[in-house]
Write a protein that holds these residues in place. Structure first.
Motif, PDB file in Angstrom:
ATOM      1  N   TRP A  79      10.830  94.547  63.554  1.00  0.00           N
ATOM      2  CA  TRP A  79      10.830  95.964  63.259  1.00  0.00           C
ATOM      3  C   TRP A  79      11.913  96.578  64.136  1.00  0.00           C
ATOM      4  CZ3 TRP A  79       8.526  97.856  59.213  1.00  0.00           C
ATOM      5  CH2 TRP A  79       7.404  97.225  58.696  1.00  0.00           C
ATOM      6  N   ALA A  80      12.881  97.221  63.509  1.00  0.00           N
ATOM      7  CA  ALA A  80      13.980  97.858  64.234  1.00  0.00           C
ATOM      8  C   ALA A  80      13.821  99.366  64.094  1.00  0.00           C
ATOM      9  CB  ALA A  80      15.320  97.414  63.665  1.00  0.00           C
ATOM     10  N   ALA A  81      13.880 100.070  65.215  1.00  0.00           N
ATOM     11  CA  ALA A  81      13.686 101.515  65.183  1.00  0.00           C
ATOM     12  C   ALA A  81      14.691 102.224  66.067  1.00  0.00           C
ATOM     13  CB  ALA A  81      12.277 101.872  65.646  1.00  0.00           C
ATOM     14  N   GLN A  82      15.028 103.438  65.644  1.00  0.00           N
ATOM     15  CA  GLN A  82      15.822 104.325  66.472  1.00  0.00           C
ATOM     16  C   GLN A  82      14.882 105.423  66.938  1.00  0.00           C
ATOM     17  OE1 GLN A  82      19.144 106.173  64.563  1.00  0.00           O
ATOM     18  NE2 GLN A  82      19.647 107.406  66.344  1.00  0.00           N
ATOM     19  N   ALA A  83      14.810 105.601  68.246  1.00  0.00           N
ATOM     20  CA  ALA A  83      13.974 106.651  68.833  1.00  0.00           C
ATOM     21  C   ALA A  83      14.887 107.627  69.562  1.00  0.00           C
ATOM     22  CB  ALA A  83      12.959 106.044  69.789  1.00  0.00           C
ATOM     23  N   SER A  84      14.589 108.910  69.455  1.00  0.00           N
ATOM     24  CA  SER A  84      15.438 109.940  70.049  1.00  0.00           C
ATOM     25  C   SER A  84      14.637 110.909  70.899  1.00  0.00           C
ATOM     26  CB  SER A  84      16.147 110.735  68.945  1.00  0.00           C
ATOM     27  OG  SER A  84      16.960 109.902  68.174  1.00  0.00           O
ATOM     28  N   LYS A  85      15.330 111.418  71.918  1.00  0.00           N
ATOM     29  CA  LYS A  85      14.797 112.496  72.765  1.00  0.00           C
ATOM     30  C   LYS A  85      16.000 113.324  73.182  1.00  0.00           C
ATOM     31  CE  LYS A  85      13.572 111.845  77.139  1.00  0.00           C
ATOM     32  NZ  LYS A  85      12.782 111.507  78.339  1.00  0.00           N
ATOM     33  N   GLY A  86      16.104 114.528  72.634  1.00  0.00           N
ATOM     34  CA  GLY A  86      17.277 115.355  72.926  1.00  0.00           C
ATOM     35  C   GLY A  86      18.542 114.664  72.436  1.00  0.00           C
ATOM     36  N   ASN A  87      19.498 114.483  73.351  1.00  0.00           N
ATOM     37  CA  ASN A  87      20.757 113.811  73.006  1.00  0.00           C
ATOM     38  C   ASN A  87      20.715 112.325  73.317  1.00  0.00           C
ATOM     39  OD1 ASN A  87      21.912 116.196  72.141  1.00  0.00           O
ATOM     40  ND2 ASN A  87      22.720 116.694  74.168  1.00  0.00           N
ATOM     41  N   GLU A  88      19.569 111.807  73.653  1.00  0.00           N
ATOM     42  CA  GLU A  88      19.439 110.403  74.055  1.00  0.00           C
ATOM     43  C   GLU A  88      18.786 109.593  72.929  1.00  0.00           C
ATOM     44  OE1 GLU A  88      17.026 108.474  77.586  1.00  0.00           O
ATOM     45  OE2 GLU A  88      18.518 109.921  78.291  1.00  0.00           O
ATOM     46  N   ASP A  89      19.412 108.486  72.574  1.00  0.00           N
ATOM     47  CA  ASP A  89      18.886 107.594  71.540  1.00  0.00           C
ATOM     48  C   ASP A  89      18.627 106.215  72.118  1.00  0.00           C
ATOM     49  OD1 ASP A  89      19.097 109.467  69.443  1.00  0.00           O
ATOM     50  OD2 ASP A  89      21.198 108.951  69.123  1.00  0.00           O
ATOM     51  N   ARG A  90      17.586 105.568  71.614  1.00  0.00           N
ATOM     52  CA  ARG A  90      17.265 104.195  71.994  1.00  0.00           C
ATOM     53  C   ARG A  90      17.124 103.382  70.713  1.00  0.00           C
ATOM     54  NH1 ARG A  90      16.498 104.213  77.156  1.00  0.00           N
ATOM     55  NH2 ARG A  90      15.929 102.036  77.338  1.00  0.00           N
ATOM     56  N   LEU A  91      17.562 102.139  70.775  1.00  0.00           N
ATOM     57  CA  LEU A  91      17.362 101.191  69.698  1.00  0.00           C
ATOM     58  C   LEU A  91      16.335 100.187  70.200  1.00  0.00           C
ATOM     59  CD1 LEU A  91      18.167 100.165  66.917  1.00  0.00           C
ATOM     60  CD2 LEU A  91      19.929  98.792  68.014  1.00  0.00           C
ATOM     61  N   ILE A  92      15.206 100.104  69.503  1.00  0.00           N
ATOM     62  CA  ILE A  92      14.109  99.242  69.938  1.00  0.00           C
ATOM     63  C   ILE A  92      13.749  98.304  68.802  1.00  0.00           C
ATOM     64  CG2 ILE A  92      11.721  99.168  70.758  1.00  0.00           C
ATOM     65  CD1 ILE A  92      12.210 102.036  71.867  1.00  0.00           C
ATOM     66  N   TRP A  93      13.710  97.018  69.107  1.00  0.00           N
ATOM     67  CA  TRP A  93      13.307  95.999  68.142  1.00  0.00           C
ATOM     68  C   TRP A  93      12.065  95.315  68.673  1.00  0.00           C
ATOM     69  CZ3 TRP A  93      17.023  92.843  64.790  1.00  0.00           C
ATOM     70  CH2 TRP A  93      18.053  93.649  64.319  1.00  0.00           C
ATOM     71  N   ILE A  94      11.086  95.097  67.793  1.00  0.00           N
ATOM     72  CA  ILE A  94       9.923  94.308  68.183  1.00  0.00           C
ATOM     73  C   ILE A  94       9.727  93.178  67.185  1.00  0.00           C
ATOM     74  CG2 ILE A  94       8.789  96.256  69.334  1.00  0.00           C
ATOM     75  CD1 ILE A  94       6.803  96.249  66.969  1.00  0.00           C
ATOM     76  N   ASP A  95       9.173  92.098  67.661  1.00  0.00           N
ATOM     77  CA  ASP A  95       8.892  90.935  66.834  1.00  0.00           C
ATOM     78  C   ASP A  95       7.756  91.287  65.877  1.00  0.00           C
ATOM     79  OD1 ASP A  95       7.661  88.425  65.987  1.00  0.00           O
ATOM     80  OD2 ASP A  95       8.907  87.461  67.510  1.00  0.00           O
ATOM     81  N   ALA A  96       7.991  91.134  64.584  1.00  0.00           N
ATOM     82  CA  ALA A  96       6.987  91.498  63.574  1.00  0.00           C
ATOM     83  C   ALA A  96       5.860  90.483  63.491  1.00  0.00           C
ATOM     84  CB  ALA A  96       7.645  91.663  62.211  1.00  0.00           C
ATOM     85  N   GLU A  97       6.012  89.343  64.159  1.00  0.00           N
ATOM     86  CA  GLU A  97       4.948  88.331  64.194  1.00  0.00           C
ATOM     87  C   GLU A  97       3.999  88.562  65.364  1.00  0.00           C
ATOM     88  OE1 GLU A  97       4.432  85.691  62.013  1.00  0.00           O
ATOM     89  OE2 GLU A  97       5.994  86.596  60.782  1.00  0.00           O
ATOM     90  N   THR A  98       4.555  88.949  66.521  1.00  0.00           N
ATOM     91  CA  THR A  98       3.752  89.034  67.742  1.00  0.00           C
ATOM     92  C   THR A  98       3.591  90.446  68.300  1.00  0.00           C
ATOM     93  OG1 THR A  98       5.648  88.764  69.229  1.00  0.00           O
ATOM     94  CG2 THR A  98       4.589  86.739  68.414  1.00  0.00           C
ATOM     95  N   GLY A  99       4.488  91.366  67.929  1.00  0.00           N
ATOM     96  CA  GLY A  99       4.470  92.708  68.499  1.00  0.00           C
ATOM     97  C   GLY A  99       5.185  92.788  69.836  1.00  0.00           C
ATOM     98  N   GLY A 100       5.774  91.666  70.267  1.00  0.00           N
ATOM     99  CA  GLY A 100       6.508  91.662  71.534  1.00  0.00           C
ATOM    100  C   GLY A 100       7.833  92.386  71.423  1.00  0.00           C
ATOM    101  N   ILE A 101       8.264  92.970  72.537  1.00  0.00           N
ATOM    102  CA  ILE A 101       9.526  93.695  72.571  1.00  0.00           C
ATOM    103  C   ILE A 101      10.672  92.687  72.565  1.00  0.00           C
ATOM    104  CG2 ILE A 101      10.952  95.331  73.876  1.00  0.00           C
ATOM    105  CD1 ILE A 101       8.269  96.454  72.726  1.00  0.00           C
ATOM    106  N   PHE A 102      11.583  92.855  71.619  1.00  0.00           N
ATOM    107  CA  PHE A 102      12.760  91.998  71.514  1.00  0.00           C
ATOM    108  C   PHE A 102      13.970  92.654  72.156  1.00  0.00           C
ATOM    109  CE2 PHE A 102      16.453  90.446  69.077  1.00  0.00           C
ATOM    110  CZ  PHE A 102      16.377  89.113  69.407  1.00  0.00           C
ATOM    111  N   ALA A 103      14.105  93.967  71.976  1.00  0.00           N
ATOM    112  CA  ALA A 103      15.232  94.706  72.553  1.00  0.00           C
ATOM    113  C   ALA A 103      14.833  96.153  72.749  1.00  0.00           C
ATOM    114  CB  ALA A 103      16.458  94.625  71.640  1.00  0.00           C
ATOM    115  N   ASN A 104      15.359  96.765  73.819  1.00  0.00           N
ATOM    116  CA  ASN A 104      15.182  98.188  74.092  1.00  0.00           C
ATOM    117  C   ASN A 104      16.425  98.638  74.833  1.00  0.00           C
ATOM    118  OD1 ASN A 104      14.545 100.755  74.954  1.00  0.00           O
ATOM    119  ND2 ASN A 104      12.556 100.219  75.783  1.00  0.00           N
ATOM    120  N   GLN A 105      17.326  99.267  74.098  1.00  0.00           N
ATOM    121  CA  GLN A 105      18.596  99.650  74.721  1.00  0.00           C
ATOM    122  C   GLN A 105      18.995 101.074  74.368  1.00  0.00           C
ATOM    123  OE1 GLN A 105      20.875  96.433  73.083  1.00  0.00           O
ATOM    124  NE2 GLN A 105      21.619  97.664  71.389  1.00  0.00           N
ATOM    125  N   LYS A 106      19.692 101.714  75.305  1.00  0.00           N
ATOM    126  CA  LYS A 106      20.235 103.048  75.045  1.00  0.00           C
ATOM    127  C   LYS A 106      21.466 102.890  74.182  1.00  0.00           C
ATOM    128  CE  LYS A 106      18.646 105.477  79.110  1.00  0.00           C
ATOM    129  NZ  LYS A 106      19.028 106.272  80.267  1.00  0.00           N
TER     130      LYS A 106
END
Length: 70
Positions: free
Chosen positions: A42-69
């Motif tokens: 699952w790949a998602a873009q999350a935002s707060k104000g002018n700040e964006d994060r790209l977060i990927w989680i494993d769709a099999e386990t729910g574990g965090i794969f990536a979390n980057q600004k």
């Protein structure tokens, strides 16, 4: 989507995990199921104000794969 039905972590569960991982004040702008080298994420873009994060989680386990600004 057929692919969404085949993964253990639902879109709703992924959204909850991603919201928690992003941190306070972030909202999910979009979330998509992506296949890479035979694994689903699952790949998602999350935002707060002018700040964006790209977060990927494993769709099999729910574990965090990536979390980057971006």
């Amino acid at each position: 989507m057929e692919e969404e039905a085949s993964v253990p972590v639902s879109r709703e569960e992924a959204g909850e995990i991603i919201t928690e991982e992003a941190g306070e004040g972030y909202s999910i702008e979009n979330i998509t199921l992506t296949e890479r080298q035979g694994n689903y994420y699952w790949a998602a873009q999350a935002s707060k104000g002018n700040e964006d994060r790209l977060i990927w989680i494993d769709a099999e386990t729910g574990g965090i794969f990536a979390n980057q600004k971006e």
